[in-house]
Every structure is written in structure tokens, then in C-alpha cells.
Design a protein around this motif. Structure first.
Motif, PDB file in Angstrom:
ATOM      1  N   ASN A   1      91.647  45.775  34.419  1.00 57.11           N
ATOM      2  CA  ASN A   1      91.168  44.837  33.396  1.00 57.11           C
ATOM      3  C   ASN A   1      90.351  43.710  34.040  1.00 57.11           C
ATOM      4  OD1 ASN A   1      92.633  42.074  33.268  1.00 57.11           O
ATOM      5  ND2 ASN A   1      94.283  43.536  33.709  1.00 57.11           N
ATOM      6  N   ILE A   2      89.496  43.095  33.223  1.00 57.52           N
ATOM      7  CA  ILE A   2      88.498  42.145  33.739  1.00 57.52           C
ATOM      8  C   ILE A   2      89.137  40.919  34.394  1.00 57.52           C
ATOM      9  CG2 ILE A   2      88.136  40.773  31.630  1.00 57.52           C
ATOM     10  CD1 ILE A   2      85.146  42.205  33.291  1.00 57.52           C
ATOM     11  N   PHE A   3      90.287  40.489  33.901  1.00 57.21           N
ATOM     12  CA  PHE A   3      90.906  39.304  34.519  1.00 57.21           C
ATOM     13  C   PHE A   3      91.566  39.662  35.853  1.00 57.21           C
ATOM     14  CE2 PHE A   3      91.443  37.065  30.116  1.00 57.21           C
ATOM     15  CZ  PHE A   3      90.065  36.935  30.038  1.00 57.21           C
TER      16      PHE A   3
ATOM     17  N   ALA B   1      92.829  28.703  35.794  1.00 56.65           N
ATOM     18  CA  ALA B   1      92.206  28.293  34.536  1.00 56.65           C
ATOM     19  C   ALA B   1      90.700  28.295  34.749  1.00 56.65           C
ATOM     20  CB  ALA B   1      92.685  26.904  34.123  1.00 56.65           C
ATOM     21  N   PHE B   2      89.973  28.926  33.809  1.00 54.12           N
ATOM     22  CA  PHE B   2      88.523  29.045  33.959  1.00 54.12           C
ATOM     23  C   PHE B   2      87.858  29.060  32.589  1.00 54.12           C
ATOM     24  CE2 PHE B   2      88.432  33.603  32.896  1.00 54.12           C
ATOM     25  CZ  PHE B   2      89.751  33.973  33.173  1.00 54.12           C
ATOM     26  N   HIS B   3      86.562  28.738  32.573  1.00 56.38           N
ATOM     27  CA  HIS B   3      85.822  28.680  31.317  1.00 56.38           C
ATOM     28  C   HIS B   3      85.603  30.091  30.759  1.00 56.38           C
ATOM     29  CE1 HIS B   3      84.972  24.399  31.478  1.00 56.38           C
ATOM     30  NE2 HIS B   3      84.719  24.535  32.761  1.00 56.38           N
ATOM     31  N   ASP B   4      85.796  30.226  29.443  1.00 57.90           N
ATOM     32  CA  ASP B   4      85.534  31.494  28.763  1.00 57.90           C
ATOM     33  C   ASP B   4      84.036  31.794  28.822  1.00 57.90           C
ATOM     34  OD1 ASP B   4      87.209  33.220  26.338  1.00 57.90           O
ATOM     35  OD2 ASP B   4      85.017  33.410  26.436  1.00 57.90           O
ATOM     36  N   ILE B   5      83.695  33.052  29.042  1.00 60.33           N
ATOM     37  CA  ILE B   5      82.291  33.447  29.180  1.00 60.33           C
ATOM     38  C   ILE B   5      81.552  33.367  27.844  1.00 60.33           C
ATOM     39  CG2 ILE B   5      82.451  35.952  28.747  1.00 60.33           C
ATOM     40  CD1 ILE B   5      80.804  36.337  31.337  1.00 60.33           C
ATOM     41  N   GLY B   6      82.274  33.439  26.745  1.00 58.93           N
ATOM     42  CA  GLY B   6      81.652  33.363  25.417  1.00 58.93           C
ATOM     43  C   GLY B   6      82.311  32.269  24.605  1.00 58.93           C
TER      44      GLY B   6
ATOM     45  N   VAL C   1      88.649  27.144  27.402  1.00 60.04           N
ATOM     46  CA  VAL C   1      89.174  27.484  28.728  1.00 60.04           C
ATOM     47  C   VAL C   1      90.274  28.525  28.572  1.00 60.04           C
ATOM     48  CG1 VAL C   1      90.377  26.560  30.765  1.00 60.04           C
ATOM     49  CG2 VAL C   1      88.586  25.195  29.646  1.00 60.04           C
ATOM     50  N   LEU C   2      90.313  29.460  29.503  1.00 60.14           N
ATOM     51  CA  LEU C   2      91.372  30.468  29.537  1.00 60.14           C
ATOM     52  C   LEU C   2      92.316  30.142  30.680  1.00 60.14           C
ATOM     53  CD1 LEU C   2      89.089  33.625  29.174  1.00 60.14           C
ATOM     54  CD2 LEU C   2      90.427  32.516  27.363  1.00 60.14           C
ATOM     55  N   VAL C   3      93.609  30.162  30.408  1.00 65.61           N
ATOM     56  CA  VAL C   3      94.619  29.952  31.448  1.00 65.61           C
ATOM     57  C   VAL C   3      95.347  31.268  31.642  1.00 65.61           C
ATOM     58  CG1 VAL C   3      96.583  28.559  32.196  1.00 65.61           C
ATOM     59  CG2 VAL C   3      94.874  27.572  30.648  1.00 65.61           C
TER      60      VAL C   3
ATOM     61  N   GLU D   1      91.725  41.505  23.421  1.00 63.66           N
ATOM     62  CA  GLU D   1      90.701  42.336  24.072  1.00 63.66           C
ATOM     63  C   GLU D   1      91.023  42.612  25.528  1.00 63.66           C
ATOM     64  OE1 GLU D   1      86.891  40.482  23.492  1.00 63.66           O
ATOM     65  OE2 GLU D   1      87.149  40.418  21.322  1.00 63.66           O
ATOM     66  N   VAL D   2      91.515  41.600  26.226  1.00 61.54           N
ATOM     67  CA  VAL D   2      91.775  41.746  27.663  1.00 61.54           C
ATOM     68  C   VAL D   2      93.292  41.820  27.883  1.00 61.54           C
ATOM     69  CG1 VAL D   2      91.457  40.747  29.947  1.00 61.54           C
ATOM     70  CG2 VAL D   2      89.672  40.453  28.205  1.00 61.54           C
ATOM     71  N   PRO D   3      93.784  42.933  28.429  1.00 70.84           N
ATOM     72  CA  PRO D   3      95.242  43.121  28.549  1.00 70.84           C
ATOM     73  C   PRO D   3      95.871  42.459  29.775  1.00 70.84           C
ATOM     74  CG  PRO D   3      94.142  45.102  29.260  1.00 70.84           C
ATOM     75  CD  PRO D   3      93.057  44.158  28.834  1.00 70.84           C
TER      76      PRO D   3
ATOM     77  N   TYR E   1      97.723  38.609  30.257  1.00 73.75           N
ATOM     78  CA  TYR E   1      98.096  37.432  29.462  1.00 73.75           C
ATOM     79  C   TYR E   1      97.144  36.265  29.699  1.00 73.75           C
ATOM     80  CZ  TYR E   1     100.600  33.297  27.933  1.00 73.75           C
ATOM     81  OH  TYR E   1     100.925  32.108  27.339  1.00 73.75           O
ATOM     82  N   HIS E   2      96.697  35.668  28.609  1.00 74.66           N
ATOM     83  CA  HIS E   2      95.858  34.471  28.726  1.00 74.66           C
ATOM     84  C   HIS E   2      96.087  33.567  27.530  1.00 74.66           C
ATOM     85  CE1 HIS E   2      93.570  37.734  26.821  1.00 74.66           C
ATOM     86  NE2 HIS E   2      92.958  36.815  26.076  1.00 74.66           N
ATOM     87  N   LEU E   3      95.984  32.276  27.805  1.00 72.51           N
ATOM     88  CA  LEU E   3      96.068  31.253  26.772  1.00 72.51           C
ATOM     89  C   LEU E   3      94.679  30.657  26.601  1.00 72.51           C
ATOM     90  CD1 LEU E   3      98.278  29.694  25.081  1.00 72.51           C
ATOM     91  CD2 LEU E   3      98.141  27.943  26.872  1.00 72.51           C
ATOM     92  N   HIS E   4      94.158  30.716  25.358  1.00 72.83           N
ATOM     93  CA  HIS E   4      92.895  30.046  25.066  1.00 72.83           C
ATOM     94  C   HIS E   4      93.202  28.576  24.780  1.00 72.83           C
ATOM     95  CE1 HIS E   4      90.500  33.804  24.035  1.00 72.83           C
ATOM     96  NE2 HIS E   4      91.727  34.267  23.856  1.00 72.83           N
ATOM     97  N   ILE E   5      92.423  27.670  25.354  1.00 66.16           N
ATOM     98  CA  ILE E   5      92.480  26.251  24.984  1.00 66.16           C
ATOM     99  C   ILE E   5      91.106  25.884  24.438  1.00 66.16           C
ATOM    100  CG2 ILE E   5      92.794  23.874  25.787  1.00 66.16           C
ATOM    101  CD1 ILE E   5      94.677  24.958  27.938  1.00 66.16           C
TER     102      ILE E   5
HETATM  103  P1  5GP Z   1      91.209  38.013  23.781  1.00 70.28           P
HETATM  104  O1  5GP Z   1      90.438  38.564  22.634  1.00 70.28           O
HETATM  105  O2  5GP Z   1      91.727  39.102  24.689  1.00 70.28           O
HETATM  106  O3  5GP Z   1      92.268  37.039  23.365  1.00 70.28           O
HETATM  107  O4  5GP Z   1      90.191  37.125  24.599  1.00 70.28           O
HETATM  108  C1  5GP Z   1      89.470  37.573  25.703  1.00 70.28           C
HETATM  109  C2  5GP Z   1      88.498  36.469  26.084  1.00 70.28           C
HETATM  110  O5  5GP Z   1      88.004  36.752  27.377  1.00 70.28           O
HETATM  111  C3  5GP Z   1      87.283  36.364  25.153  1.00 70.28           C
HETATM  112  O6  5GP Z   1      87.229  35.051  24.602  1.00 70.28           O
HETATM  113  C4  5GP Z   1      86.090  36.650  26.082  1.00 70.28           C
HETATM  114  O7  5GP Z   1      84.958  35.854  25.793  1.00 70.28           O
HETATM  115  C5  5GP Z   1      86.665  36.356  27.461  1.00 70.28           C
HETATM  116  N1  5GP Z   1      86.061  37.128  28.540  1.00 70.28           N
HETATM  117  C6  5GP Z   1      85.852  38.470  28.554  1.00 70.28           C
HETATM  118  N2  5GP Z   1      85.311  38.835  29.725  1.00 70.28           N
HETATM  119  C7  5GP Z   1      85.174  37.706  30.465  1.00 70.28           C
HETATM  120  C8  5GP Z   1      84.669  37.445  31.782  1.00 70.28           C
HETATM  121  O8  5GP Z   1      84.225  38.317  32.508  1.00 70.28           O
HETATM  122  N3  5GP Z   1      84.701  36.145  32.208  1.00 70.28           N
HETATM  123  C9  5GP Z   1      85.192  35.139  31.421  1.00 70.28           C
HETATM  124  N4  5GP Z   1      85.175  33.925  31.938  1.00 70.28           N
HETATM  125  N5  5GP Z   1      85.678  35.354  30.186  1.00 70.28           N
HETATM  126  C10 5GP Z   1      85.671  36.622  29.716  1.00 70.28           C
END
Ligand code: 5GP
Length: 127
Positions: free
Chosen positions: A9-11, A32-37, A44-46, A105-107, A109-113
Motif C-alpha cells: 500500500n502507498i503509505f 504526519a504528512f500533508h495529504d496529496i489531494g 494532514v494525515l497521521v 482507499e489506503v489500507p 491506518y490513518h487519521l485525517h486532520i
Molecule cells: P482514505 O480514503 O483511505 O481515508 O484516504 C486516503 C488519503 O490518502 C486520500 O485523502 C488521498 O488524497 C491520500 N493519498 C493517497 N495517495 C497519497 C500519496 O501518495 N501521498 C499523500 N501524501 N497522500 C496520498
């Protein structure tokens, strides 16, 4: 049923340094890093560095040290990004999606802030 963790997975790739990230804060157990989108001015994703699929997996199997570190980092991100009301910020929302109903989407664990704008209702009303 036990959780199976997907190391591709990407993380996981970010944690291995295979993909760059814009780091906000890093500790022994947490990144903790900035979300790409970003969906808000602050997004921020933790993530824990351990191999946990989602919140309930992390909550039940992480060590006390990992749990405490993750929570402290999330709180520190609120302060650093200026959204924490305790430090004069206008507030934020934390979200953790899990599984198919949670539309994760990403399997890993992450917390969006999220913050920096009024975020609207938490969820659309049912029916
Ligand atoms: P989910 O839908 O799994 O809760 O959120 C996944 C998040 O990961 C999305 O907000 C998406 O923009 C972010 N994301 C996906 N791929 C990447 C990446 O390669 N880098 C970063 N920084 N964020 C990513």
C-alpha cells in the motif's frame, strides 16, 4: 478474523522512503504528512509506523507506547498547523475511514486532520 496487512500500500511505501512526502512531524512510532489531494487548507494525515490496517486494528493491537505517541502527534499537528482552538485556531475535524462502508482507499491506518475552512455538516442526513 485477523487483519492481513498489505505491504504494497502507498503509505507503506512512504514509510519505506520509496515515495516522498511533505512531513509535518515524525517520531519513533508516528509520521504526519500533508495529504496529496487536500480537501481543506489544512489536510494532514497521521499514520502509525506499525503495520495496522485501520483504527480498530490499531486500537486493539498497538502497544501503549504506539497509542500514546500517535495521539500526541495528532494533537501536536493541530497546534503546528494553527487549527487547534487551544492555541487560538478556529477548529478542525478528524476523520478515519475504515473498510468498504467507510470508503477507505489506503489500507494503512490513518487519521485525517482537516481545517482552515468551515467544514459543513459531518455527514449527509439519512434518507
Ligand atoms: P482514505 O480514503 O483511505 O481515508 O484516504 C486516503 C488519503 O490518502 C486520500 O485523502 C488521498 O488524497 C491520500 N493519498 C493517497 N495517495 C497519497 C500519496 O501518495 N501521498 C499523500 N501524501 N497522500 C496520498
Amino acid at each position: 478474523m485477523a487483519y492481513a496487512y498489505d505491504d504494497t500500500n502507498i503509505f507503506a511505501r512512504i514509510l519505506r522512503g520509496e515515495i516522498p512526502n511533505k512531513t509535518v512531524l515524525e517520531t519513533e512510532h508516528t509520521l504526519a504528512f500533508h495529504d496529496i489531494g487536500p480537501q481543506a487548507p489544512v489536510h494532514v494525515l497521521v499514520i502509525p509506523k506499525g503495520r495496522y490496517v485501520n483504527f480498530d486494528h490499531f486500537a486493539s493491537e498497538a502497544t501503549a507506547e504506539e497509542l500514546a505517541d500517535f495521539t500526541r502527534v495528532a494533537g501536536e499537528v493541530c497546534r503546528i498547523t494553527g487549527v487547534g482552538p487551544g492555541n487560538g485556531g478556529a477548529g478542525y475535524r478528524t476523520i478515519s475511514n475504515a473498510g468498504t462502508d467507510g470508503v477507505q482507499e489506503v489500507p494503512h491506518y490513518h487519521l485525517h486532520i482537516l481545517g482552515g475552512r468551515v467544514l459543513g455538516r459531518m455527514l449527509a442526513k439519512m434518507g
